[in-house]
Design a protein around this motif. Structure first.
Motif, mmCIF file in Angstrom:
data_model
loop_
_atom_site.group_PDB
_atom_site.id
_atom_site.type_symbol
_atom_site.label_atom_id
_atom_site.label_comp_id
_atom_site.label_asym_id
_atom_site.label_seq_id
_atom_site.Cartn_x
_atom_site.Cartn_y
_atom_site.Cartn_z
ATOM 1 N N THR A 203 0.851 -1.277 0.089
ATOM 2 C CA THR A 203 0.071 -0.045 0.049
ATOM 3 C C THR A 203 0.805 1.319 -0.082
ATOM 4 O O THR A 203 0.622 2.233 -0.964
ATOM 5 N N ASP A 204 2.101 1.179 0.874
ATOM 6 C CA ASP A 204 2.831 2.440 0.921
ATOM 7 C C ASP A 204 3.800 2.527 -0.453
ATOM 8 O O ASP A 204 3.570 3.729 -0.659
ATOM 9 N N TYR A 205 4.118 1.441 -0.928
ATOM 10 C CA TYR A 205 4.805 1.529 -2.195
ATOM 11 C C TYR A 205 4.059 1.965 -3.157
ATOM 12 O O TYR A 205 4.458 2.751 -4.060
ATOM 13 N N ALA A 206 2.705 1.412 -3.314
ATOM 14 C CA ALA A 206 2.003 2.138 -4.493
ATOM 15 C C ALA A 206 1.820 3.714 -4.225
ATOM 16 O O ALA A 206 1.639 4.308 -5.453
ATOM 17 N N ARG A 207 1.686 4.137 -2.879
ATOM 18 C CA ARG A 207 1.449 5.580 -2.870
ATOM 19 C C ARG A 207 2.694 6.228 -3.296
ATOM 20 O O ARG A 207 2.567 7.279 -3.987
ATOM 21 N N LYS A 208 4.077 5.837 -3.110
ATOM 22 C CA LYS A 208 5.057 6.566 -3.449
ATOM 23 C C LYS A 208 5.125 6.516 -5.058
ATOM 24 O O LYS A 208 5.805 7.526 -5.339
ATOM 25 N N CYS A 209 4.970 5.446 -5.652
ATOM 26 C CA CYS A 209 5.173 5.445 -7.209
ATOM 27 C C CYS A 209 3.886 6.014 -7.913
ATOM 28 O O CYS A 209 4.042 6.050 -8.996
ATOM 29 N N GLY A 210 2.952 6.298 -7.282
ATOM 30 C CA GLY A 210 1.785 7.205 -7.961
ATOM 31 C C GLY A 210 0.874 6.144 -8.939
ATOM 32 O O GLY A 210 0.339 6.559 -9.685
ATOM 33 N N ILE A 211 0.848 4.893 -8.567
ATOM 34 C CA ILE A 211 0.218 3.833 -9.159
ATOM 35 C C ILE A 211 -0.889 3.131 -8.408
ATOM 36 O O ILE A 211 -0.564 2.816 -7.315
ATOM 37 N N PRO A 212 -2.269 3.310 -8.736
ATOM 38 C CA PRO A 212 -3.197 2.583 -7.768
ATOM 39 C C PRO A 212 -2.740 1.281 -7.361
ATOM 40 O O PRO A 212 -2.224 0.370 -8.069
ATOM 41 N N GLU A 213 -2.959 1.027 -6.031
ATOM 42 C CA GLU A 213 -2.581 -0.280 -5.351
ATOM 43 C C GLU A 213 -3.096 -1.367 -5.975
ATOM 44 O O GLU A 213 -2.622 -2.498 -6.344
ATOM 45 N N GLU A 214 -4.742 -1.441 -6.524
ATOM 46 C CA GLU A 214 -5.279 -2.409 -7.133
ATOM 47 C C GLU A 214 -4.605 -2.749 -8.594
ATOM 48 O O GLU A 214 -4.769 -3.835 -8.822
ATOM 49 N N GLU A 215 -4.117 -1.783 -9.424
ATOM 50 C CA GLU A 215 -3.458 -1.922 -10.650
ATOM 51 C C GLU A 215 -2.236 -2.817 -10.392
ATOM 52 O O GLU A 215 -1.913 -3.586 -11.024
ATOM 53 N N LEU A 216 -1.498 -2.297 -9.276
ATOM 54 C CA LEU A 216 -0.350 -3.049 -9.039
ATOM 55 C C LEU A 216 -0.719 -4.771 -8.736
ATOM 56 O O LEU A 216 -0.059 -5.555 -9.411
ATOM 57 N N SER B 188 11.973 3.632 3.796
ATOM 58 C CA SER B 188 11.954 5.091 4.220
ATOM 59 C C SER B 188 12.326 5.975 3.058
ATOM 60 O O SER B 188 12.494 7.242 3.694
ATOM 61 N N GLU B 189 12.253 5.608 1.802
ATOM 62 C CA GLU B 189 12.440 6.582 0.884
ATOM 63 C C GLU B 189 11.133 7.543 0.261
ATOM 64 O O GLU B 189 10.153 6.539 0.169
ATOM 65 N N GLU B 190 11.289 8.512 0.044
ATOM 66 C CA GLU B 190 10.081 9.182 -0.270
ATOM 67 C C GLU B 190 10.250 9.823 -1.707
ATOM 68 O O GLU B 190 11.457 10.341 -2.090
ATOM 69 N N PRO B 191 9.561 10.015 -2.450
ATOM 70 C CA PRO B 191 9.258 10.650 -3.836
ATOM 71 C C PRO B 191 9.939 12.134 -3.737
ATOM 72 O O PRO B 191 9.573 12.604 -2.832
ATOM 73 N N ALA B 192 10.277 12.784 -4.863
ATOM 74 C CA ALA B 192 10.515 14.146 -4.903
ATOM 75 C C ALA B 192 9.437 14.967 -4.612
ATOM 76 O O ALA B 192 8.310 14.552 -5.080
ATOM 77 N N SER B 193 9.453 15.980 -3.915
ATOM 78 C CA SER B 193 8.329 17.061 -3.432
ATOM 79 C C SER B 193 8.449 18.079 -4.302
ATOM 80 O O SER B 193 9.542 18.729 -4.648
#
Length: 512
Positions: free
Chosen positions: A26-39, A374-379
């Motif tokens: 769930t958290d990784y899907a948020r970070k990469c910007g792809i809906p979790e269900e699609e993943l 613990s890595e976050e995408p660019a802001s």
């Protein structure tokens, strides 16, 4: 997962599985910007598929976590048991290896960086030149490459190459690197000499094509085989026995093989300089196909490594007879040929680990894998909020050999592609010029507003930024040279793969 495959063909699943269980999808899907269900849907599709093959390319290789990405990509087909099967991933036969192998812990002696596949990482080259180390690189031969323009951080490469005591460039075009060279040795173009590509990797039948020349070479250009042979001979390195071998080749192929067999056993020097020896002997009897004589060496290697697969493709013989018949077939196949045929299961025979198993757990990458949590995408509030893909391949791009920009019928200026929402926030209209700023440099390009780009991501094409005369004969730079924007320090920690596809950038709209 295919537990039967993992238990029978792999080693390390018991160490790898707990690491994968730690991943918060769930958290990784948020970070990469792809809906979790699609993943999850994609994962289920791959897991249930009758067969699965994957292809990785520069988008994930030339970005953060490059080596980690390559490992995880392979796990997709290994964990699902899609190796050594039809429609899955396989290890094909090859006429010649694309790369070599490095001993455990091998490093480049000047910089101490790891040597992988027997190669020095390109990003290590400037530091291996620009140093007071006693073994620093003092001279280089650059063949069919333009590192000053195409490798990361052009500024750093220019600085380093200027300190070489001798730089020789062999190429078909007067490139940016050639302009820095002490000597330029012009080579015949791809249409003026026999050529081949060694990347074919088909299963169960693999192909090879020695392309035949269709034009006479222009001016004083020479094929690379002639250039290198002259260099070897000028340094006093002419292979012993080559004249005798050449006389035998004139007589007949049978005489050549007999003489080659005898001289090879008597004189190790012949094998050490095999390309020159073959070109100066067998090549002289082949007319315009002379430079392809070096493929006799590849045919010999292949006939020793996988003779059954070659015979399955219809080539007859044993030993040197098989090699000779394969060589003749390659030379005469104007449109290419199948040179080997083997069952998918033979992929397992080509695994060269000591125990013959696939080792799926890589201890050196464990900390990096865990660090993703613990890595976050660019802001958008960062100093460089955009991620620039520096060197996108487009229909209007080509390599550095074709330098005349007039061949492009569209995207003539190499536009900056940007998402509509990002363009709106910046106040940028389609076609308006935008300034791209990185920590290493800045450039300007017209905007191409397109929803093919994700928010926060922009791209510039490769193949631009080269010097070429305009209609008035004045030399000008056409488009953006993306490696004026890249930094050689932005690279993978292990393989030193540069982050061409992930350059942090800031954009500014240019009025007017």
């Amino acid at each position: 997962t295919d537990d039967k495959f993992l238990n029978e063909q792999c080693v390390g699943w018991e160490d790898l599985r707990p690491l994968l269980d730690e991943v918060d999808v769930t958290d990784y899907a948020r970070k990469c910007g792809i809906p979790e269900e699609e993943l999850r849907s994609a994962a289920r599709t791959m897991a249930k598929a009758k067969s699965l093959a994957t292809e990785e390319d520069l988008g994930i290789e030339m970005a953060p976590h490059s080596t980690l990405n390559s490992w995880l990509q392979r796990l997709l087909f290994l964990l699902t048991g899609n190796f050594g099967n039809e429609g899955g991933m396989n290890i094909p036969t090859r006429l010649a290896p694309i790369c070599g192998h490095s001993a455990e812990g091998a490093t480049e002696p000047v910089t101490g960086t790891p040597m992988l596949c027997g190669l020095v990482a390109c990003a290590a080259i400037p530091d291996a030149i620009d140093t007071d180390h006693p073994d620093r690189f003092r001279g280089m031969i650059v063949d069919s490459s333009n590192p000053v323009h195409t490798l990361p951080d052009s500024k750093r490469f220019r600085e380093a190459f200027a300190k070489l005591e001798c730089l020789v460039v062999i190429d078909v075009a007067m490139t940016e690197t050639a302009r820095q060279a002490h000597y330029v040795l012009p080579a015949s173009s791809q249409y003026e000499k026999p050529e081949a590509t060694f990347f074919a990797g088909e299963m169960p039948s693999n192909y090879f094509h020695i392309r035949q020349p269709i034009f006479e070479p222009l001016g004083d250009t020479l094929p690379e085989a002639e250039i290198y042979s002259r260099l070897v001979e000028a340094m006093g390195g002419e292979p012993d026995g080559v004249e005798e071998l050449a006389e035998a080749a004139k007589e007949s192929r049978e005489a050549f093989i007999e003489t080659f067999t005898r001289l090879s056993s008597e004189n190790p020097d012949l094998g050490a300089k095999l390309p020159t020896a073959l070109y100066r002997s067998l090549g002289q009897s082949l007319g315009e196909m002379g430079p392809a004589a070096i493929m006799f060496g590849s045919a010999m290697q292949a006939s020793m490594r996988f003779p059954d697969a070659i015979r399955e493709a219809g080539i007859k013989g044993d030993g040197l007879e098989l090699a000779n018949n394969l060589f003749d077939a390659l030379i005469n196949a104007k449109s290419g040929m199948i040179f080997s045929t083997s069952d998918y299961s033979t992929s397992f025979d080509r695994i060269k680990t000591p125990d013959g198993k696939i080792h799926i757990h890589i201890e050196e990458l464990v900390d990096e894998l865990r660090g993703l949590a613990s890595e976050e995408p660019a802001s958008p509030t960062d100093a460089f909020p955009f991620v620039l893909s520096a060197g996108e391949h487009r229909g209007s791009t080509v390599n550095d050999v074709i330098r005349d920009p007039s061949w492009r019928k569209k995207d003539k200026d190499g536009a900056l592609r940007i998402n509509p929402l990002d363009a709106e926030r910046l106040g940028v209209a389609d076609g308006q010029r935008v300034r791209v700023i990185t920590k290493r440099g800045e450039a300007e390009a017209p905007a191409d507003i397109t929803d093919t780009m994700m928010e926060g991501q922009v791209s510039l094409p490769h193949g631009f930024g080269m010097e070429y005369p305009d209609e008035n004969g004045e030399h000008k730079i056409h488009g953006v040279s993306v490696n004026e924007l890249t930094d050689i320090e932005d690279r993978d920690w292990l393989a030193l793969t540069p982050h061409h596809k992930h350059v942090r950038a800031r954009l500014e709209a240019i009025p007017g």
